[in-house]
Design an enzyme around this catalytic site. Structure first.
Site, PDB file in Angstrom:
ATOM      1  CE  LYS A  11     -14.440  48.353  16.261  1.00 55.48           C
ATOM      2  NZ  LYS A  11     -15.143  47.490  15.149  1.00 55.48           N
ATOM      3  CE1 TYR A  51     -18.228  52.154  16.328  1.00 56.02           C
ATOM      4  CE2 TYR A  51     -18.378  51.400  18.213  1.00 56.02           C
ATOM      5  CZ  TYR A  51     -18.362  51.007  17.324  1.00 56.02           C
ATOM      6  OH  TYR A  51     -16.848  50.512  17.081  1.00 56.02           O
ATOM      7  CG  ASN A 114     -15.024  44.810  12.882  1.00 55.94           C
ATOM      8  OD1 ASN A 114     -14.639  45.593  13.453  1.00 55.94           O
ATOM      9  ND2 ASN A 114     -15.914  45.803  11.418  1.00 55.94           N
ATOM     10  CG  HIS A 117     -13.257  53.248  14.759  1.00 56.17           C
ATOM     11  ND1 HIS A 117     -14.960  52.928  14.385  1.00 56.17           N
ATOM     12  CD2 HIS A 117     -13.523  54.215  15.227  1.00 56.17           C
ATOM     13  CE1 HIS A 117     -15.455  54.354  14.198  1.00 56.17           C
ATOM     14  NE2 HIS A 117     -14.216  55.306  14.445  1.00 56.17           N
ATOM     15  CD  GLU A 128     -15.107  58.713  14.755  1.00 57.83           C
ATOM     16  OE1 GLU A 128     -15.845  58.430  14.294  1.00 57.83           O
ATOM     17  OE2 GLU A 128     -13.811  57.881  14.424  1.00 57.83           O
TER      18      GLU A 128
HETATM   19  P1  IDP Z   1     -16.872  50.666  10.326  1.00 57.19           P
HETATM   20  O1  IDP Z   1     -16.632  50.517  10.999  1.00 57.19           O
HETATM   21  O2  IDP Z   1     -15.974  50.018   9.290  1.00 57.19           O
HETATM   22  O3  IDP Z   1     -16.920  52.192   9.707  1.00 57.19           O
HETATM   23  P2  IDP Z   1     -20.119  50.796  10.513  1.00 57.19           P
HETATM   24  O4  IDP Z   1     -20.641  50.496   9.535  1.00 57.19           O
HETATM   25  O5  IDP Z   1     -19.436  51.778  11.025  1.00 57.19           O
HETATM   26  O6  IDP Z   1     -18.369  49.981   9.487  1.00 57.19           O
HETATM   27  O7  IDP Z   1     -20.363  49.680  11.871  1.00 57.19           O
HETATM   28  C1  IDP Z   1     -19.651  50.200  12.943  1.00 57.19           C
HETATM   29  C2  IDP Z   1     -19.099  48.691  13.645  1.00 57.19           C
HETATM   30  O8  IDP Z   1     -20.525  47.901  13.913  1.00 57.19           O
HETATM   31  C3  IDP Z   1     -18.635  47.397  12.875  1.00 57.19           C
HETATM   32  O9  IDP Z   1     -17.397  48.200  12.772  1.00 57.19           O
HETATM   33  C4  IDP Z   1     -19.060  46.722  13.249  1.00 57.19           C
HETATM   34  O10 IDP Z   1     -18.104  46.452  14.326  1.00 57.19           O
HETATM   35  C5  IDP Z   1     -20.499  46.680  13.844  1.00 57.19           C
HETATM   36  N1  IDP Z   1     -21.265  46.162  12.204  1.00 57.19           N
HETATM   37  C6  IDP Z   1     -21.847  46.721  11.627  1.00 57.19           C
HETATM   38  N2  IDP Z   1     -22.434  45.650  10.615  1.00 57.19           N
HETATM   39  C7  IDP Z   1     -22.926  45.547  11.618  1.00 57.19           C
HETATM   40  C8  IDP Z   1     -23.750  43.906  11.655  1.00 57.19           C
HETATM   41  O11 IDP Z   1     -24.612  43.805  10.394  1.00 57.19           O
HETATM   42  N3  IDP Z   1     -23.634  43.636  12.254  1.00 57.19           N
HETATM   43  C9  IDP Z   1     -23.257  42.997  13.537  1.00 57.19           C
HETATM   44  N4  IDP Z   1     -22.100  43.750  13.507  1.00 57.19           N
HETATM   45  C10 IDP Z   1     -22.261  45.317  12.747  1.00 57.19           C
HETATM   46 MG    MG Z   2     -18.079  53.393  10.506  1.00 58.01          MG
END
Ligand code: IDP
Ligand code: MG
Length: 140
Positions: A11, A51, A114, A117, A128
């Site tokens: 990312k 997304y 974070n 992905h 994807e």
């Molecule tokens: P993942 O990436 O661990 O699969 P997902 O729930 O699929 O997590 O969420 C997709 C992305 O959305 C996350 O990697 C993160 O960048 C963002 N995200 C998820 N939850 C939050 C939140 O509560 N606040 C802000 N961004 C979030």
């Molecule tokens: Mg996810």
């Protein structure tokens, strides 16, 4: 256990900090092989489509803005049970909850920024991968 493929994104928070190599090394050390890779600047439309499953979540607009805030590296990873292997080395979504030794624990800035992905199922991995790569761009 079968050799399968998953989809990964390094990312913008990670590319900005010159961590493409660092993240990829952790993926490779976890037994995953990069069989396709390209550095791209995602468009808003691409990020929204990617997304779409999260479009009703409160963080959706911020997430799309973040994902187009700089270049990303999209990759196809191959290995034994690749989806799980990648999720394991990525760590929990929120770096505060991520285990020691995971990519997110090591590198992530926040729950949003974070660093990586990873697909969450074989089915979504295929969707994807097809979203970003032509078959001839994947060289196993
Ligand atoms: P993942 O990436 O661990 O699969 P997902 O729930 O699929 O997590 O969420 C997709 C992305 O959305 C996350 O990697 C993160 O960048 C963002 N995200 C998820 N939850 C939050 C939140 O509560 N606040 C802000 N961004 C979030
Ligand atoms: Mg996810």
């Amino acid at each position: 256990m079968a050799v399968t493929r998953t989809f990964s994104i390094i990312k913008p928070d990670a590319t900005r900090r010159n961590l493409t190599g660092g993240v990829t090394k952790m993926l490779e050390d976890a037994g995953l092989r990069v069989v396709a890779s390209k550095r791209i600047q995602m468009t808003k439309e691409q990020a929204e489509g990617f997304y779409a499953v999260h479009s009703e979540r409160p963080f959706f607009n911020d997430l799309v803005s973040f994902m187009i805030s700089g270049p990303v590296v999209v990759q196809v990873l191959e290995g034994e049970d690749a989806v799980k292997a990648n999720r394991d080395i990525m760590g929990a979504t929120n770096p505060a909850d991520a285990a020691e030794g995971t990519i997110r624990k090591t590198y992530a800035e926040s729950i949003e920024a974070n660093s990586v992905h990873g697909s969450d199922s074989d089915e979504n991995a295929k969707i994807e991968i097809d979203y970003f790569f032509k078959p001839e761009e994947i060289v196993g």
